[in-house]
Structure formats: C-alpha cells, structure tokens
Design an enzyme around this catalytic site. Structure first.
Site, PDB file in Angstrom:
ATOM      1  N   CYS A  43       3.034  12.126   0.402  1.00 20.70           N
ATOM      2  CA  CYS A  43       3.393  11.072  -0.332  1.00 20.70           C
ATOM      3  C   CYS A  43       2.585   9.966  -0.772  1.00 20.70           C
ATOM      4  CB  CYS A  43       4.512  10.398   0.468  1.00 20.70           C
ATOM      5  SG  CYS A  43       5.244   8.883  -0.221  1.00 20.70           S
ATOM      6  N   CYS A  48       4.115  10.542  -4.293  1.00 22.94           N
ATOM      7  CA  CYS A  48       4.878   9.422  -4.811  1.00 22.94           C
ATOM      8  C   CYS A  48       4.171   8.252  -4.879  1.00 22.94           C
ATOM      9  CB  CYS A  48       6.056   9.180  -3.967  1.00 22.94           C
ATOM     10  SG  CYS A  48       6.106   9.888  -2.266  1.00 22.94           S
ATOM     11  N   LYS A  51       1.364   8.180  -7.804  1.00 22.28           N
ATOM     12  CA  LYS A  51       2.110   8.608  -9.120  1.00 22.28           C
ATOM     13  C   LYS A  51       2.719   7.286  -9.537  1.00 22.28           C
ATOM     14  CE  LYS A  51       6.086   9.835  -8.670  1.00 22.28           C
ATOM     15  NZ  LYS A  51       7.118  10.237  -8.045  1.00 22.28           N
ATOM     16  N   LYS A  52       3.285   6.661  -8.450  1.00 24.53           N
ATOM     17  CA  LYS A  52       4.048   5.535  -8.850  1.00 24.53           C
ATOM     18  C   LYS A  52       3.160   4.423  -9.483  1.00 24.53           C
ATOM     19  CE  LYS A  52       7.906   2.652  -9.343  1.00 24.53           C
ATOM     20  NZ  LYS A  52       8.326   2.334  -8.155  1.00 24.53           N
ATOM     21  N   ALA A 115      -4.472  23.669  12.443  1.00 22.52           N
ATOM     22  CA  ALA A 115      -4.004  24.167  13.757  1.00 22.52           C
ATOM     23  C   ALA A 115      -3.012  25.150  13.334  1.00 22.52           C
ATOM     24  CB  ALA A 115      -3.294  23.027  14.255  1.00 22.52           C
ATOM     25  N   TYR A 178      11.706  16.842 -11.501  1.00 24.86           N
ATOM     26  CA  TYR A 178      11.162  15.557 -11.664  1.00 24.86           C
ATOM     27  C   TYR A 178       9.652  15.188 -11.779  1.00 24.86           C
ATOM     28  CZ  TYR A 178       9.573  15.652  -6.499  1.00 24.86           C
ATOM     29  OH  TYR A 178       9.165  15.991  -5.535  1.00 24.86           O
ATOM     30  N   ILE A 179       8.961  16.094 -11.105  1.00 26.45           N
ATOM     31  CA  ILE A 179       7.528  16.256 -11.244  1.00 26.45           C
ATOM     32  C   ILE A 179       7.031  16.064 -12.582  1.00 26.45           C
ATOM     33  CG2 ILE A 179       5.145  16.881 -10.370  1.00 26.45           C
ATOM     34  CD1 ILE A 179       6.471  17.447  -7.885  1.00 26.45           C
ATOM     35  N   GLU A 182       7.992  13.175 -14.933  1.00 28.48           N
ATOM     36  CA  GLU A 182       7.498  12.225 -14.565  1.00 28.48           C
ATOM     37  C   GLU A 182       5.861  12.146 -15.005  1.00 28.48           C
ATOM     38  OE1 GLU A 182       9.503  10.703 -10.226  1.00 28.48           O
ATOM     39  OE2 GLU A 182       7.831  12.136 -10.220  1.00 28.48           O
ATOM     40  N   HIS A 437      24.752 -12.845 -14.040  1.00 30.29           N
ATOM     41  CA  HIS A 437      24.509 -12.742 -15.835  1.00 30.29           C
ATOM     42  C   HIS A 437      23.247 -13.814 -15.972  1.00 30.29           C
ATOM     43  CE1 HIS A 437      25.432 -12.439 -20.000  1.00 30.29           C
ATOM     44  NE2 HIS A 437      25.256 -13.677 -20.032  1.00 30.29           N
ATOM     45  N   GLU A 442      24.575  -6.055 -13.710  1.00 34.63           N
ATOM     46  CA  GLU A 442      26.020  -6.669 -13.972  1.00 34.63           C
ATOM     47  C   GLU A 442      26.833  -5.595 -14.574  1.00 34.63           C
ATOM     48  OE1 GLU A 442      26.974  -9.823 -16.797  1.00 34.63           O
ATOM     49  OE2 GLU A 442      24.811  -9.543 -17.800  1.00 34.63           O
TER      50      GLU A 442
END
Length: 448
Positions: A43, A48, A51-52, A115, A178-179, A182, A437, A442
C-alpha cells in the site's frame, strides 16, 4: 524468562504486519518484524498511496482545460513525468520513515532481512541467524501475476510503474481489474495512447454491472482502447527497443510499455510453510480460521497472503484483531460483511453491499433506484460525462442492501453512505433525510 527470543515474530512489515506488531507490543509483548524490502508494504511503497498521488496528478489534465470555462486564462500546459514521479517517490520515502518511527517508538525490533519458517516456533534469517518465537505471524501480502508466455520479461508490473524513466507514448495494459483500469485512466491523462487487453469480456468482475458498463462507455469516449477475449501469445522486442504484443487471434499491438495487471497471487513462495505444516489452498493462499490462526497452532496469517479480502483496511483490522486476541486478552474477529471498495479510475467508482444481481439471487425480490445525471461542474465545463448512482433495496424489508456509484468523488461520498448500509437503514430513512444542496451526494436521498 521466556523460552523464546520473542513473544511474536512477524514476517512482513506491510499494513497488517506493522499494525499487529505495534498493538502486540502495546500489550507488553516482545516483538520483532522482518522485512526484506521496505517498511510499509504494497500500500505505502508500491500500491494505493503512490497510485492515488498519480491519480491526483492525472486529474489536472482535465481540470486545467475545464478552468477556461470557469474564467481562468490557463495557457497550454506541458506535463513532466519525472517531476511527478520523483515527488511521489519522495513522499513514499517520508511515509516509510513514519512507519519505521512507529515500530521504533513501540520498541519493535526491525530486522531488514528475508525470513523463512523452519518450524512451529523458529525462523531462519538471510544472514544465517536462527530466531525463536512463541507466536509467528505471516503478513507477506501478495505479488503481481506475470503470465507464462514468451517474452514476458519485457513486460512490467504495477511495482515498476512508479519508476518509469519516461511516460510511455503507447501503453498496453494486460488485465481488466481495478489496477488495470486505474493505470489506464492515469496514463491516458498523461498523454499515453492506452490499450487495455482483457482475456474475458468482463471488466471489474464483482462490481455492479451498471457502473462497470458506464466506466467502459466513458473510457472509450475518452479514447482508451479495449481488446476483449484476447489470449496472449508472446511479447516481442523490436530492434528500435519498442514492443509488440502478439495474440492467439487478432492483430498485434505495438507499444512502448506492457503492464501486467491481471491479478495478484499470495506471496508464499519460499516461506518454508511446509516446515511447520502450514496449509495453503489451491491459489497458494494460507488457510486460516476466524482468528487468523493457520493449521499450525503457533502460526497466524493476516492480509493479502490469506486472500480473504485484498484490501489494506481489512489487513489492518485483521492485524489488530490478531494482536488483541493473542496478546490483549480480548478475542476479536473481523466482520467482512458490507466492506466498501473503490476503483480510482477516471471517473472513480465505488460500491458497498450487494450488487443488483447478487441481491436478486440472495433475496429474490428487490427494488432498484437510480440517478443518472450530469454533475454541475461537467455541465459548465461542457463535458457530457454522466454520473450514475444506484441503490439496491430488499423489497420485503425496505432495507438498503447495496449502493453503487460512478462519478466525481464517488469514493469520498460512498465512505459515509456505507455506514448507513452497514447499519441496515431503510430506503425510507434515506428519503427522510433532507438533501444537502447543491451537491452530488444529495442524489442519494432523492432517489425515486
């Protein structure tokens, strides 16, 4: 004195591993965490978060054009990929430092080595050191799948996309999840000619069909190209350094970069799971019970390596629940019902609860309410792009069982709306709420 070097030894310093380490240490446990690459995991380091930041950068392409309709004398602007890339990578470095500080402030020993498990209570480090622990937690995440085809070495994965030397003029993306979507939206806005190649005819499997179809419609309108039901044959590197993607059927696609984004596999290779009798499923994911315990009583696993839900907030919750259960005297499990998710495509989409198809299969009789509208900003900017909100309601109880959205800021809006779905609120309770509004959100309380 304990018979072991540590009360808890964690393999993997991603979101789940760091949270488990910190909370366990807070409960008084002596904790060590081994990480062979960088602290922060997928992440923070290669997923993420960076990427964001690219998504934010990509948005300026349309925002600068739209600004002229709002009275701003914006000149033609050029985009410099190295500037954004380096700034994003610098932010990743900063965040990694914060994660390291968190471990240090909780007296968690960080071991920057690979490890592998050698037994129910023992771990072998790359340096040759053997470590023992009363409990072992595996939090090694998942890794991008690379297809076994000729020339696969010429392609890259999402791991490498953040380090490209230059913005590709032509980008071929293999995958439909999604990858893939995006990065398609991001690099299209950066000026790349993007072709998304999918082995099936379905994008974003698991999301509601209406929002999936809307994304494809909008993407095609923007100029992103799609190749469906395409079976890869090979990737050929040409004399000039460019690439050519060949298929079992159909014309080849010339490009500069090939991105493999066709799924992620639990990262269990070489972990030595067999040395402790830790069972995995047919996908290589570690089998765990509701408390994240594996088939070996002293070994646990959280996050993407278990392939329950490959989402960062889920891994964090699993790590926290594990630490509370084993070291805090507070047995807890994670509730996987109504987990919201989003795709930061262009435009973004988000959903929570049951899709229309899932609701019909599970409940039988459902009511569906939709709002198909052009956001105010798009109207003034002269953009035809439309947002779509969809509410799925149990016809018997009037309970809202699903919300699905595509449009500007859809993930931001859905995060709050997901609380209502999780709480089991009814359509009438949405209707009883006064609209805020003018806003896009809304529409959720005005659905007819």
């Amino acid at each position: 004195m304990s018979d072991y070097d540590f009360d808890l030894f964690v393999i993997g310093a991603g979101s789940g591993g760091v949270r488990a380490s910190r909370v366990a240490a807070g409960h008084g446990a002596k904790v060590a965490v081994a990480e062979e690459y960088r602290v922060g995991g997928t992440c923070v380091i290669r997923g993420c978060v960076p990427k964001k930041l690219l998504v934010y950068g990509a948005h300026f392409a349309e925002d600068l054009k739209d600004a002229r309709r709002f009275g701003w004398n914006v000149p033609d602007c050029g985009f410099e990929w190295p500037t954004l890339r380096d700034n994003v990578l610098a932010e990743v470095d900063r965040l990694e430092g914060l994660y390291k500080n968190t471990l240090d402030s909780h007296q968690v020993e960080l071991i920057p080595e690979r490890a592998a498990i050698t037994g129910p209570h023992s771990v072998h480090l790359a340096s040759g050191r053997e470590v023992t622990a009363k409990h072992i937690l595996i939090a090694t995440g998942a890794w991008p799948v690379v297809p076994e085809i000729e020339g696969a070495e010429h392609g890259i994965t999402s791991n490498e996309m953040f380090h490209l030397e230059a913005c590709p003029r032509r980008l071929a993306i293999v995958g439909g999840g999604y990858i893939a979507n995006e990065f398609a939206g991001i690099f299209h806005q950066f000026g790349s000619q993007v072709t998304l190649v999918n082995r099936s005819s379905t994008l974003l499997r698991g999301y509601d069909e209406s929002v999936r179809d809307r994304l494809m419609q909008i993407s095609m309108g923007k100029g992103i190209q799609f190749r469906f039901n395409a079976q890869l044959d090979k990737i050929e590197k040409m004399d000039d350094g460019t690439l050519c993607v060949h298929f079992k059927d159909g014309d080849p696609i010339p490009c500069d970069v090939v991105l493999f984004a066709a799924g992620r596999r639990p990262h269990t290779d070489g972990l030595g799971l067999e040395n402790a009798g830790v069972e995995v499923n047919e996908k290589g994911a570690i089998k765990v019970d509701d408390h994240s315990r594996t088939s070996c009583e002293s070994i646990y696993a959280v996050g993407d390596v278990t392939d329950r839900l490959q989402l960062t907030p889920v891994a964090i919750r699993e790590g926290h629940a594990f630490a509370d259960t084993v070291f805090g005297g507070n047995p807890r499990t994670v509730d996987y019902d109504c987990v919201p998710s989003a795709v930061f495509s262009d435009p973004p989409l988000a959903g929570v609860g049951l899709t229309e198809a899932q609701a019909k299969n599970k409940l039988g009789t459902v009511k569906v309410y939709t709002s198909d509208f052009r956001p105010m900003k798009n109207v003034l900017a002269g953009r035809e792009e439309r947002a779509l909100y969809k509410m799925v309601v149990d016809a018997t109880t009037d309970r809202v069982v699903g919300l699905h959205m595509i449009g500007p800021d859809a993930p931001e809006i859905l995060q709050a709306a997901a609380i209502a779905v999780k709480a089991g609120l009814t359509k009438q309770q949405f209707d009883d709420t006064v609209a805020l509004h003018p806003s896009m959100a809304e529409e959720l309380v005005l659905l007819k």
